[in-house]
Design a protein around this motif. Sequence first.
Motif, PDB file in Angstrom:
ATOM      1  N   VAL A 216      -9.981   5.174  -1.332  1.00  0.00           N
ATOM      2  CA  VAL A 216      -9.254   4.503  -2.403  1.00  0.00           C
ATOM      3  C   VAL A 216      -8.782   3.141  -1.901  1.00  0.00           C
ATOM      4  O   VAL A 216      -8.193   3.031  -0.820  1.00  0.00           O
ATOM      5  CB  VAL A 216      -8.053   5.353  -2.862  1.00  0.00           C
ATOM      6  CG1 VAL A 216      -7.300   4.644  -3.985  1.00  0.00           C
ATOM      7  CG2 VAL A 216      -8.526   6.724  -3.335  1.00  0.00           C
ATOM      8  N   LYS A 217      -9.053   2.098  -2.683  1.00  0.00           N
ATOM      9  CA  LYS A 217      -8.632   0.754  -2.316  1.00  0.00           C
ATOM     10  C   LYS A 217      -7.118   0.643  -2.392  1.00  0.00           C
ATOM     11  O   LYS A 217      -6.487   1.304  -3.216  1.00  0.00           O
ATOM     12  CB  LYS A 217      -9.269  -0.267  -3.272  1.00  0.00           C
ATOM     13  CG  LYS A 217     -10.770  -0.413  -3.112  1.00  0.00           C
ATOM     14  CD  LYS A 217     -11.302  -1.469  -4.076  1.00  0.00           C
ATOM     15  CE  LYS A 217     -12.809  -1.674  -3.915  1.00  0.00           C
ATOM     16  NZ  LYS A 217     -13.329  -2.681  -4.856  1.00  0.00           N
ATOM     17  N   PRO A 218      -6.502  -0.216  -1.569  1.00  0.00           N
ATOM     18  CA  PRO A 218      -7.130  -1.080  -0.565  1.00  0.00           C
ATOM     19  C   PRO A 218      -7.567  -0.285   0.664  1.00  0.00           C
ATOM     20  O   PRO A 218      -6.866   0.620   1.102  1.00  0.00           O
ATOM     21  CB  PRO A 218      -6.026  -2.081  -0.228  1.00  0.00           C
ATOM     22  CG  PRO A 218      -4.760  -1.326  -0.494  1.00  0.00           C
ATOM     23  CD  PRO A 218      -5.040  -0.420  -1.646  1.00  0.00           C
ATOM     24  N   VAL A 219      -8.721  -0.656   1.199  1.00  0.00           N
ATOM     25  CA  VAL A 219      -9.320   0.051   2.329  1.00  0.00           C
ATOM     26  C   VAL A 219      -9.203  -0.827   3.577  1.00  0.00           C
ATOM     27  O   VAL A 219      -9.555  -2.009   3.551  1.00  0.00           O
ATOM     28  CB  VAL A 219     -10.791   0.399   2.040  1.00  0.00           C
ATOM     29  CG1 VAL A 219     -11.415   1.070   3.243  1.00  0.00           C
ATOM     30  CG2 VAL A 219     -10.895   1.289   0.810  1.00  0.00           C
TER      31      VAL A 219
ATOM     32  N   VAL B 179       0.841  -1.201   0.000  1.00  0.00           N
ATOM     33  CA  VAL B 179       0.000   0.000   0.000  1.00  0.00           C
ATOM     34  C   VAL B 179       0.869   1.241   0.000  1.00  0.00           C
ATOM     35  O   VAL B 179       0.589   2.244  -0.676  1.00  0.00           O
ATOM     36  CB  VAL B 179      -0.955  -0.017   1.204  1.00  0.00           C
ATOM     37  CG1 VAL B 179      -1.670   1.336   1.332  1.00  0.00           C
ATOM     38  CG2 VAL B 179      -1.973  -1.129   1.056  1.00  0.00           C
TER      39      VAL B 179
ATOM     40  N   ASP C 132     -20.263  -4.509  -3.041  1.00  0.00           N
ATOM     41  CA  ASP C 132     -18.997  -4.699  -3.753  1.00  0.00           C
ATOM     42  C   ASP C 132     -19.035  -6.076  -4.409  1.00  0.00           C
ATOM     43  O   ASP C 132     -19.519  -7.044  -3.810  1.00  0.00           O
ATOM     44  CB  ASP C 132     -17.818  -4.606  -2.779  1.00  0.00           C
ATOM     45  CG  ASP C 132     -16.505  -4.317  -3.506  1.00  0.00           C
ATOM     46  OD1 ASP C 132     -16.174  -5.058  -4.453  1.00  0.00           O
ATOM     47  OD2 ASP C 132     -15.806  -3.360  -3.112  1.00  0.00           O
TER      48      ASP C 132
ATOM     49  N   PHE D  65     -13.498  -9.540  -0.130  1.00  0.00           N
ATOM     50  CA  PHE D  65     -13.282  -8.267   0.546  1.00  0.00           C
ATOM     51  C   PHE D  65     -14.520  -7.833   1.327  1.00  0.00           C
ATOM     52  O   PHE D  65     -14.460  -7.511   2.522  1.00  0.00           O
ATOM     53  CB  PHE D  65     -12.891  -7.194  -0.476  1.00  0.00           C
ATOM     54  CG  PHE D  65     -12.973  -5.786   0.044  1.00  0.00           C
ATOM     55  CD1 PHE D  65     -12.033  -5.311   0.946  1.00  0.00           C
ATOM     56  CD2 PHE D  65     -14.004  -4.933  -0.344  1.00  0.00           C
ATOM     57  CE1 PHE D  65     -12.109  -4.007   1.429  1.00  0.00           C
ATOM     58  CE2 PHE D  65     -14.088  -3.644   0.147  1.00  0.00           C
ATOM     59  CZ  PHE D  65     -13.138  -3.171   1.032  1.00  0.00           C
TER      60      PHE D  65
ATOM     61  N   VAL E 262     -16.128   3.537  -2.580  1.00  0.00           N
ATOM     62  CA  VAL E 262     -14.958   2.700  -2.334  1.00  0.00           C
ATOM     63  C   VAL E 262     -14.482   2.196  -3.707  1.00  0.00           C
ATOM     64  O   VAL E 262     -15.182   1.402  -4.348  1.00  0.00           O
ATOM     65  CB  VAL E 262     -15.291   1.523  -1.402  1.00  0.00           C
ATOM     66  CG1 VAL E 262     -14.043   0.682  -1.163  1.00  0.00           C
ATOM     67  CG2 VAL E 262     -15.861   2.034  -0.088  1.00  0.00           C
ATOM     68  N   THR E 263     -13.309   2.677  -4.151  1.00  0.00           N
ATOM     69  CA  THR E 263     -12.879   2.387  -5.525  1.00  0.00           C
ATOM     70  C   THR E 263     -11.363   2.364  -5.631  1.00  0.00           C
ATOM     71  O   THR E 263     -10.664   2.850  -4.736  1.00  0.00           O
ATOM     72  CB  THR E 263     -13.446   3.457  -6.502  1.00  0.00           C
ATOM     73  OG1 THR E 263     -12.956   3.189  -7.816  1.00  0.00           O
ATOM     74  CG2 THR E 263     -12.993   4.846  -6.084  1.00  0.00           C
ATOM     75  N   GLY E 264     -10.871   1.784  -6.697  1.00  0.00           N
ATOM     76  CA  GLY E 264      -9.435   1.791  -6.966  1.00  0.00           C
ATOM     77  C   GLY E 264      -8.982   3.026  -7.723  1.00  0.00           C
ATOM     78  O   GLY E 264      -7.784   3.221  -7.947  1.00  0.00           O
TER      79      GLY E 264
ATOM     80  N   ASP F   9     -19.040   0.188  -3.951  1.00  0.00           N
ATOM     81  CA  ASP F   9     -18.008   0.091  -4.980  1.00  0.00           C
ATOM     82  C   ASP F   9     -18.507   0.798  -6.244  1.00  0.00           C
ATOM     83  O   ASP F   9     -19.709   0.805  -6.535  1.00  0.00           O
ATOM     84  CB  ASP F   9     -17.713  -1.389  -5.264  1.00  0.00           C
ATOM     85  CG  ASP F   9     -16.609  -1.556  -6.301  1.00  0.00           C
ATOM     86  OD1 ASP F   9     -15.777  -0.630  -6.428  1.00  0.00           O
ATOM     87  OD2 ASP F   9     -16.582  -2.596  -6.975  1.00  0.00           O
TER      88      ASP F   9
ATOM     89  N   ASN G 278     -16.385  -7.760  -5.121  1.00  0.00           N
ATOM     90  CA  ASN G 278     -15.281  -8.547  -4.582  1.00  0.00           C
ATOM     91  C   ASN G 278     -15.795  -9.245  -3.316  1.00  0.00           C
ATOM     92  O   ASN G 278     -15.826  -8.656  -2.226  1.00  0.00           O
ATOM     93  CB  ASN G 278     -14.103  -7.653  -4.262  1.00  0.00           C
ATOM     94  CG  ASN G 278     -12.858  -8.439  -3.897  1.00  0.00           C
ATOM     95  OD1 ASN G 278     -12.939  -9.540  -3.334  1.00  0.00           O
ATOM     96  ND2 ASN G 278     -11.695  -7.863  -4.178  1.00  0.00           N
TER      97      ASN G 278
END
Length: 634
Positions: free
Chosen positions: A610-613, A316, A515, A520, A588-590, A559, A517
Amino acid sequence: MWARLRPATVRGKLVTMALATTFVALMTAACGMLLYDLDSYQQYWVDDMTTQAEIIAVVSTPALSFNDPSAARQNLGMLRVRPHILAGAVYDARGAMFAAYAQSSQDTPVFPTRPGRAGHAITGGHLVVYHPVIENGEAIGTVYLIARYGLVERVRTYAAIMGGVMLLSLLLAALVANRLQQGITQPLAAVTGVAREVMEKRDFSLRVRSSNASGEIATLEYAFNDMLAEVGRRAQALQNTNRTLQYEMTVRQDAERALLQADRRKDEFLATLAHELRNPLAPIRTGLDILRMAGNDKPACDRARGIMERQLRQMVRLVDDLLDVSRINTGKLTIKREPVALQSVVSDALELVRPFVEAQEHRLQVELPQHPVYLLGDATRLAQVLSNLLNNAAKYTNRGGELALRAVMEHGQLVIRVSDNGIGVAPHMLGEIFEMFVQADTSLERSTAGLGVGLSLARRLVELHGGTVTAQSPGIGQGSTMTVTLPVMAAPDEAQDALQPAGPEARRLRVLLADDNVDFVDSIAVLLRGAGHTVRVCHDGAQALAAADAFAPDYAFLDIGLPRVNGYDLARALRKLPSLHQTVLVAVTGWGQQKDRLLAQEAGFTAHLVKPVAVEQILAIMAGGREGMLPRSS
């Protein structure tokens, strides 16, 4: 020979030209006059001798008719008054000599035995005339005369006269040409002198002084000066162009070298990035294997989780550094300016780097001012600066080294020095180590080289705070010191109270997690339920929209890349539901660029993560923290 005798100066050439022209003109005139005079002279003598012969013929007609030779000789004797007539004779009709005469008794001429045809002839410098004696239309005899023909003496006399006239004329022409040439040659000499000086000195500011001449000479002077001015302007323009070309060539060469260096650094960076990302992935994979195989072995599982958490933080950190540098380069990174205490910033930085420093068995000495020091800036970013500098010092110092962080006040500014006794920096690298992807040590033996962005990021964050950062090192193997200079501010009112965060109110909340994922979102749901909150999990946008109205969550973590209905459209739809007017929507996003935050704000999101959260970030937002909060729309 003639080339050596030709005059070299314009003045000599003009005089020579004038004399040559005069000489040619005089010679042409003299030759013409001489030819004309010789023709006239010949004609005169022919006419004169013919007239004498006619007179003798007339007076000798009776003598021939009466065969009186003595009378004929008397008539020939009248020729004594013409001394140039050397001899004369009268021949009868049969061609026999009738009477003869000679000018000199000593020189007896040779008379022709028979008379020639009527007319005249010039032979051997003598003029000979034959004239018939006519009576009643019948030729009764012939008169013969011979005289000296002084052609050579005539030519000599004429040549002497013409030579004197020519000499006098040439002298007068030389005087006149010498006088007149000053109005021509002096300006030309001035032009020639200036031209020679310009060629020798390359000075195009020189000019020909005006000679007060008129006509073509004045035009020549003006044109020459104007030409010098134009050549000077063009020479200056050419010099400027050459300087510009040289500068552009230098810039282009520098740019080419910079591109080559950047390309080399890019290749090194990509190789290092692959290495640095693979390093934490290996223990993470190993940790997953331990968790799968350990089963109920709680100590082994705890160790595996600890390893995975440390390696995940490292990954990270790498990604965050790259994203921060990208935001700074594009001008999209902003900092929050608020009063922060130096002691708090240092404490946060030490918390970030202490595990790595301890793992390397370094000894870290920290010295801070005894009285509180306050800065106007972003506490998180300032802590990031110090942690980057300390982390960099720890990486480039051999195990068990000495590190130090010392902060002092100098000239009204805060000066923070991070020093080490590590590998040091070469003198030529001191100005380059703050550039992107530059590393002081790229050897394969160093396992913690990093990406080469830490110092560049630190410098740019310091500059955003109005400060500077510099590097000093005595040389290779002698350690290095990074010096940060920052402006300070007076202590704010109730600063101590502001530095004490208020504890969150413990309350149970309804939380919607959406989300795709599954691992996650399910793991976050387990943690939140363990904290006593009510959690609803959805794996696509349509499912979340259907469940939201009845569930009425206090917080919704959505997400953006959801299937069926994306996160932006889902947020807009949720905002239209009356039961969700007070719901805090968190993206919640990349994607973490500024444009992504703007899109989230326009869609109705309250915060952007911003991911990773980490679960701590989610809990902080649920506790009323400001992390990830978007600015309110006006």
